[in-house]
Design a protein around this motif. Structure first.
Motif, PDB file in Angstrom:
ATOM      1  N   LEU A 246      -1.720  -0.604  10.872  1.00  0.00           N
ATOM      2  CA  LEU A 246      -0.982  -1.826  10.568  1.00  0.00           C
ATOM      3  C   LEU A 246       0.215  -1.527   9.681  1.00  0.00           C
ATOM      4  CD1 LEU A 246      -3.926  -4.259   9.925  1.00  0.00           C
ATOM      5  CD2 LEU A 246      -2.208  -4.502  11.696  1.00  0.00           C
ATOM      6  N   GLY A 247       0.429  -0.249   9.405  1.00  0.00           N
ATOM      7  CA  GLY A 247       1.599   0.106   8.604  1.00  0.00           C
ATOM      8  C   GLY A 247       1.335   0.124   7.116  1.00  0.00           C
ATOM      9  N   ARG A 252      -2.285   1.821  -0.375  1.00  0.00           N
ATOM     10  CA  ARG A 252      -2.696   0.458  -0.049  1.00  0.00           C
ATOM     11  C   ARG A 252      -4.016   0.456   0.721  1.00  0.00           C
ATOM     12  NH1 ARG A 252       0.165  -4.592  -0.340  1.00  0.00           N
ATOM     13  NH2 ARG A 252       0.108  -4.272  -2.569  1.00  0.00           N
ATOM     14  N   MET A 256      -6.739  -1.804  -0.898  1.00  0.00           N
ATOM     15  CA  MET A 256      -7.024  -3.081  -0.242  1.00  0.00           C
ATOM     16  C   MET A 256      -8.147  -3.024   0.773  1.00  0.00           C
ATOM     17  SD  MET A 256      -3.316  -4.790   0.170  1.00  0.00           S
ATOM     18  CE  MET A 256      -4.105  -6.175   0.982  1.00  0.00           C
TER      19      MET A 256
ATOM     20  N   ASN B  73       2.250   6.527  17.768  1.00  0.00           N
ATOM     21  CA  ASN B  73       2.541   5.880  16.480  1.00  0.00           C
ATOM     22  C   ASN B  73       2.036   6.713  15.299  1.00  0.00           C
ATOM     23  OD1 ASN B  73      -0.182   5.357  16.672  1.00  0.00           O
ATOM     24  ND2 ASN B  73      -0.033   3.280  15.877  1.00  0.00           N
ATOM     25  N   MET B  75      -0.682   8.261  14.658  1.00  0.00           N
ATOM     26  CA  MET B  75      -2.069   8.205  14.200  1.00  0.00           C
ATOM     27  C   MET B  75      -2.747   9.546  14.462  1.00  0.00           C
ATOM     28  SD  MET B  75      -2.661   5.254  12.887  1.00  0.00           S
ATOM     29  CE  MET B  75      -4.437   5.025  12.840  1.00  0.00           C
ATOM     30  N   LEU B  78      -3.603  12.133  11.671  1.00  0.00           N
ATOM     31  CA  LEU B  78      -4.637  11.854  10.672  1.00  0.00           C
ATOM     32  C   LEU B  78      -5.883  12.692  10.905  1.00  0.00           C
ATOM     33  CD1 LEU B  78      -4.183   8.009  10.592  1.00  0.00           C
ATOM     34  CD2 LEU B  78      -3.396   9.679   8.913  1.00  0.00           C
ATOM     35  N   VAL B 103       4.594   5.498   7.883  1.00  0.00           N
ATOM     36  CA  VAL B 103       4.212   4.113   7.597  1.00  0.00           C
ATOM     37  C   VAL B 103       5.155   3.139   8.308  1.00  0.00           C
ATOM     38  CG1 VAL B 103       4.080   2.404   5.756  1.00  0.00           C
ATOM     39  CG2 VAL B 103       3.051   4.652   5.442  1.00  0.00           C
ATOM     40  N   ARG B 106       4.303   3.087  12.086  1.00  0.00           N
ATOM     41  CA  ARG B 106       3.089   2.341  12.435  1.00  0.00           C
ATOM     42  C   ARG B 106       3.276   0.847  12.252  1.00  0.00           C
ATOM     43  NH1 ARG B 106       0.081   6.332   8.723  1.00  0.00           N
ATOM     44  NH2 ARG B 106       0.222   8.228   9.962  1.00  0.00           N
ATOM     45  N   LEU B 107       4.179   0.486  11.350  1.00  0.00           N
ATOM     46  CA  LEU B 107       4.438  -0.932  11.134  1.00  0.00           C
ATOM     47  C   LEU B 107       5.084  -1.548  12.369  1.00  0.00           C
ATOM     48  CD1 LEU B 107       4.198  -3.079   9.024  1.00  0.00           C
ATOM     49  CD2 LEU B 107       6.412  -2.404   8.118  1.00  0.00           C
ATOM     50  N   GLY B 131      -2.354  -7.387   7.685  1.00  0.00           N
ATOM     51  CA  GLY B 131      -1.217  -6.514   7.965  1.00  0.00           C
ATOM     52  C   GLY B 131      -0.042  -6.808   7.043  1.00  0.00           C
ATOM     53  N   LEU B 134      -1.043  -5.549   3.569  1.00  0.00           N
ATOM     54  CA  LEU B 134      -1.112  -4.090   3.509  1.00  0.00           C
ATOM     55  C   LEU B 134       0.279  -3.483   3.499  1.00  0.00           C
ATOM     56  CD1 LEU B 134      -4.103  -3.469   5.901  1.00  0.00           C
ATOM     57  CD2 LEU B 134      -3.946  -2.668   3.557  1.00  0.00           C
ATOM     58  N   ALA B 135       1.205  -4.112   4.244  1.00  0.00           N
ATOM     59  CA  ALA B 135       2.543  -3.544   4.321  1.00  0.00           C
ATOM     60  C   ALA B 135       3.498  -4.229   3.362  1.00  0.00           C
ATOM     61  CB  ALA B 135       3.059  -3.642   5.751  1.00  0.00           C
ATOM     62  N   LYS B 136       2.967  -5.086   2.488  1.00  0.00           N
ATOM     63  CA  LYS B 136       3.763  -5.808   1.493  1.00  0.00           C
ATOM     64  C   LYS B 136       4.875  -6.615   2.149  1.00  0.00           C
ATOM     65  CE  LYS B 136       3.261  -2.295  -2.032  1.00  0.00           C
ATOM     66  NZ  LYS B 136       3.973  -1.379  -2.871  1.00  0.00           N
TER      67      LYS B 136
END
Ligand code: ATP
Ligand code: MG
Lengths: 355, 278
Positions: A246-247, A252, A256, B73, B75, B78, B103, B106-107, B131, B134-136
Motif C-alpha cells: 500500500l506504499g 510505518r 501501524m 511493484n 515486492m 523483500l 515506497v 508501491r503507492l 493505505g 500508512l502512506a501519510k
C-alpha cells in the motif's frame, strides 16, 4: 423427511459432543476410587508407612488409568489413561505447592494486616513494637516507583531491540541476539553489584531509588526483549506485505501494523518483565539501601521496597517483625494480582467481532 | 546483484503473438530475468501494459506469474534470496533505478494478494483507510471514500452496518473484497491482482470482474488467473507463461485476448487454453 420437519417443529439446540455415556462415567469412577480406597485401607491398617502408601497410590492409580483406558479404547486408550493419571498427579503436586505457599502467606500475613499497615511508614518502629503501629506504606510506594521507572526504561528499549531483530533485520542482529541471551543469565545479585560498582562506589550517585530501578532494568530488559521478539515473529508475513504494497515505509509498517497487531503479546512481554523483578531483593540491597522513612524522590536518598522489607523482617528473631514481613509478602502478592488483572483488562480489545 | 548469480545457459524463446501496441504504455518489463538464490525462475520476459487496459497472465502453476507481478511493484526484493536483471518501466522511468524509492512505486502500483490479508487489529473502516494512513496521505471526506471503495469492491451492502467490526470477522471472500477496497482507496495508477478471485464464490467473482472492467476506464490492471473464462471476460490482452522441465519460466505468447483464445500462434498456447495441457 425428518420427523422434526413433519411435525413442523424446530429442534432445540443440543451439544451431543458433550454427552458422556454412562459406561464411560462408570469406568472413570471405578478407576479413580479403587486405588485410593485400597491405599487408604492399607494406611489405616498400618502395614505401610504413609510415604510408602502414598507412593503405592501413585503407582496403582497410573496402573488403574492404564487398565481403564485399555478396556475403554484399546491400545490407544492405554497411553491416554496413563497420561491422564500422570497429569492429574502433576497438577495436584503443583497445586499443593502453590496453595501451600499462598496459604502460609495468607494465614501468617493476615495477622498484622490492618489498614494502618498499608498507609503508615516504619519510622520509630522497632522489631519488637506491637502490631498495631507502623506499616509498609513507604515500601509500597518505593516498589511502585522503582518498578515503574524500570518498566519505563526497559519496555521501550526491549521492544526496540525486538524490532531491530525481527523487523529491521540489521547486520548485528546475531550479535544483539547473543547479548540479550547472555544478559538473561545474569544473576540478580550481580545486577545490583554492577550498578553499585559503576555508579555508587565511584561516587557518581548516592544510594537512591533510581539505582534500584537501573539494577531492575538489567534484569527486565532481556525478558522483555526476548518475549517481544517471539511475539513479533508471530505477526503474519502477509500483513507486512499488504502494508508495504500500500506504499508504507518500513517504519510505518512497524508502527501501524506490526506493533498494533502484536499489542496484547507486547503487554504480556511487559508483564513477564515486571514479574521477573517485582519480588527481587538482591538487586536492591546495594542500590536503594532501604529506609524506614517515606521517600518518594527516586534521585535523592535511600528508599524502601517491599522485597527488601520482607528480607530484613523475616531475619529478625522477634514475632511482631516476622508477622509484619508476612503481611508485606501478602501485600506484594495482592499488588501483583491487581496490577496484572488491570493490565490485561486494559489491553484486551473490547471491539466487537474479535476472533 | 547480477554478478553474484551464475549465468544459466538457458535462452528463452522469443515471445510470440500479435503483441501489444507500444505507444501509450503505463508499465512495461524489458528483458526481465528473475532469480531466487542461484535458481533462475523467469527468463527474458518483455511485456507491455498499455494505459487503461486489463492484462491477464495465465499459465500452469509454478511458472512464475506471482513472481513476475511482484517484480512490477518491487515486492520481489523483500524476499532475502531474490535477485533480478532487466528493467521495469513505469511511466517512462525504470523503477529499479537506484534513485527511485520503492515506497513511491508501491503507492502508485497497488497489489491484491492471492490470500486475503486484512489487518486484524483494525476495523473494516480502518482497513479501507489504512493505505492513506500508512502512506501519510490525507483525504477530506473519509466516509465517502470508504463507501466508494467498498462499493467498487462489491462489499458495501454486506458491511455497511458493521464498519466498526474487525477485518477478521468477515468471511474469506469478504476479506478478499475488503483487501481490494483497501487497494482502491489509495487511487493507484496500476493495480496488480494475484488470483484475486480464487477464494470467492461465483457471485462475488462476477462483482469483482465488473469492478475490474469499471476500473479499466481510468486504471491499468494486471491480473493473474487460472480461470480461462475469467481471462476472456475481463482482459483486453493476455500473456501466456510456461515452464518446461527444470528451466525458468518465460512468456510464450502475448497479444489481444481474442487472439490468444481464438487463434493462438503457438501450439502450446492453444493446448493450454483449450485444457489439453498438464
Ligand atoms: N520465496 C521463494 N523462494 C524461493 N523460490 C520461490 C519463492 N517463491 C516462489 N519460488 C519459486 O519460483 C517459481 C515461481 O513461483 P510463483 O509463485 O511465481 O508461481 P505461480 O506461477 O504464481 O504459481 P501458482 O499459479 O501456483 O500461484 C516456483 O518454482 C517457486 O518454487
Ligand atoms: Mg501464484
Amino acid at each position: 423427511m425428518s420427523t422434526a420437519l413433519i411435525e413442523n417443529q424446530t429442534p432445540s439446540a443440543q451439544r451431543p459432543w458433550r454427552k458422556k455415556s454412562r459406561n464411560d462415567v462408570l469406568i472413570v469412577v471405578v478407576a479413580s476410587t479403587l486405588p485410593a480406597l485400597f491405599c487408604f485401607t492399607i494406611y489405616q491398617i498400618g502395614i505401610l508407612s504413609p510415604v510408602i502408601s502414598g507412593m503405592l497410590f501413585v503407582i496403582l492409580q497410573i496402573a488403574a488409568g492404564a487398565i481403564a483406558g485399555t478396556i475403554h479404547r484399546g491400545r490407544r486408550g492405554l497411553a491416554d489413561g496413563v497420561l491422564i493419571a500422570s497429569i492429574g498427579f502433576a497438577l495436584a503436586f503443583i497445586g499443593t505447592v502453590m496453595s501451600s505457599v499462598i496459604w502460609s502467606v495468607l494465614t501468617k500475613g493476615l495477622e498484622a494486616l490492618k489498614w494502618q499497615f498499608i498507609i503508615q511508614n516504619n519510622e520509630y518502629i522497632t522489631p519488637t513494637s506491637p502490631l498495631g503501629y507502623g506499616g509498609i506504606g513507604h515500601a509500597v510506594l518505593g516498589t511502585l516507583i522503582i518498578v515503574g521507572i524500570a518498566t519505563i526504561i526497559s519496555v521501550p528499549i526491549g521492544i526496540a531491540t525486538a524490532v531491530y531483530i525481527t523487523e529491521v533485520r540489521g547486520r548485528s542482529r546475531v550479535l544483539v541476539q547473543g547479548l540479550v541471551q547472555a544478559m538473561s543469565g545474569v544473576p540478580s545479585v550481580v545486577a545490583g553489584l554492577f550498578i553499585f560498582a559503576t555508579l555508587i562506589f565511584t561516587g557518581v550517585f548516592e544510594f537512591n531509588g533510581l539505582m534500584g530501578a537501573l539494577a531492575y532494568t538489567i534484569l527486565m530488559l532481556p525478558t522483555v526483549a526476548r518475549t517481544a521478539e517471539e511475539v513479533l515473529r508471530l505477526v503474519p508475513e502477509d500483513l507486512r506485505s499488504a502494508a508495504l504494497a500500500l506504499g508504507a515505509s518500513r517504519a510505518r509498517v512497524v508502527s501501524m501494523v506490526v506493533l498494533p497487531t502484536a499489542k496484547s503479546g507486547l503487554v504480556t512481554a511487559m508483564l513477564l518483565g515486571i514479574a521477573r523483578v517485582v519480588g527481587e531483593t538482591a538487586p536492591l540491597v546495594f542500590t536503594i539501601f532501604g529506609s524506614a522513612k517515606t521517600n518518594i524522590n527516586p534521585v535523592e536518598g535511600p528508599m524502601a521496597a517491599i522485597p527488601l522489607y520482607i528480607f530484613n523482617g523475616v531475619r529478625q528473631p522477634f514475632a511482631p517483625e516476622q508477622a509484619r514481613a508476612y503481611s508485606a509478602a501478602l501485600v506484594l502478592l495482592f499488588l501483583v494480582i491487581v496490577f496484572f488483572t488491570l493490565a490485561r483488562v486494559l489491553s484486551s480489545d473490547r471491539r466487537k467481532g474479535k476472533k | 546483484m547480477i554478478t553474484t548469480v551464475e549465468a544459466v545457459p538457458f535462452v528463452a524463446p522469443k515471445t510470440q503473438g500479435a503483441g501489444v501496441p507500444d505507444q501509450d504504455l503505463v508499465l512495461a518489463s524489458k528483458n526481465l530475468y528473475v532469480w531466487f538464490g542461484p535458481r533462475m525462475v523467469l527468463a527474458d520476459v518483455s511485456l507491455n501494459f498499455p494505459k487503461n487496459s486489463v492484462t491477464a497472465l495465465i499459465g500452469p502453476s509454478g511458472c512464475g506469474k506471482s513472481t513476475y507481478i511482484r517484480t512490477l511493484n518491487r515486492m520481489h526484493e523483500l524476499i532475502p534470496s531474490a535477485a533480478l536483471a532487466g528493467q521495469v518501466i513505469f511511466e517512462d522511468k525504470d523503477i529499479y533505478d537506484p534513485t527511485v524509492n520503492p515506497v513511491d512505486v508501491r503507492l502508485r502500483i497497488g497489489m491484491v494478494f492471492q490470500k486475503p490479508n486484512p489487518f486484524p487489529a483494525m476495523t473494516i473502516k480502518e482497513n479501507v483507510l489504512s493505505g492513506l494512513k500508512l502512506a501519510k496521505l490525507s483525504n477530506s471526506n473519509q466516509n465517502e471514500l470508504v463507501e466508494k471503495s467498498l462499493s467498487q469492491a462489491g462489499l458495501w451492502n454486506e458491511v455497511k452496518d458493521r464498519l466498526d467490526n474487525t477485518g477478521g470477522s468477515l468471511s474469506g471472500g469478504q476479506q478478499q473484497r475488503l483487501c481490494i477496497a483497501r487497494s482502491l482507496a489509495v487511487d493507484p495508477h496500476v493495480l496488480l491482482m494475484d488470483e484475486p478471485c480464487s477464494a470467492l464464490d461465483p457471485g462475488s467473482t462476477l462483482r469483482v470482474e465488473q469492478t475490474i472492467r469499471e476500473l479499466s476506464e481510468f486504471m491499468t490492471v494486471v491480473i493473474v488467473t487460472h480461470n480461462m473464462q475469467q481471462a476472456q471476460r475481463v482482459a483486453t490482452y493476455t500473456a501466456f507463461f510456461l515452464l518446461e522441465d527444470n528451466n525458468p519460466g518465460y512468456a510464450v505468447e502475448h497479444g489481444p485476448t481474442q487472439h490468444i483464445f481464438g487463434n493462438p500462434i503457438d501450439q502450446r498456447t492453444s493446448d493450454y487454453v483449450n485444457g489439453r495441457f498438464g
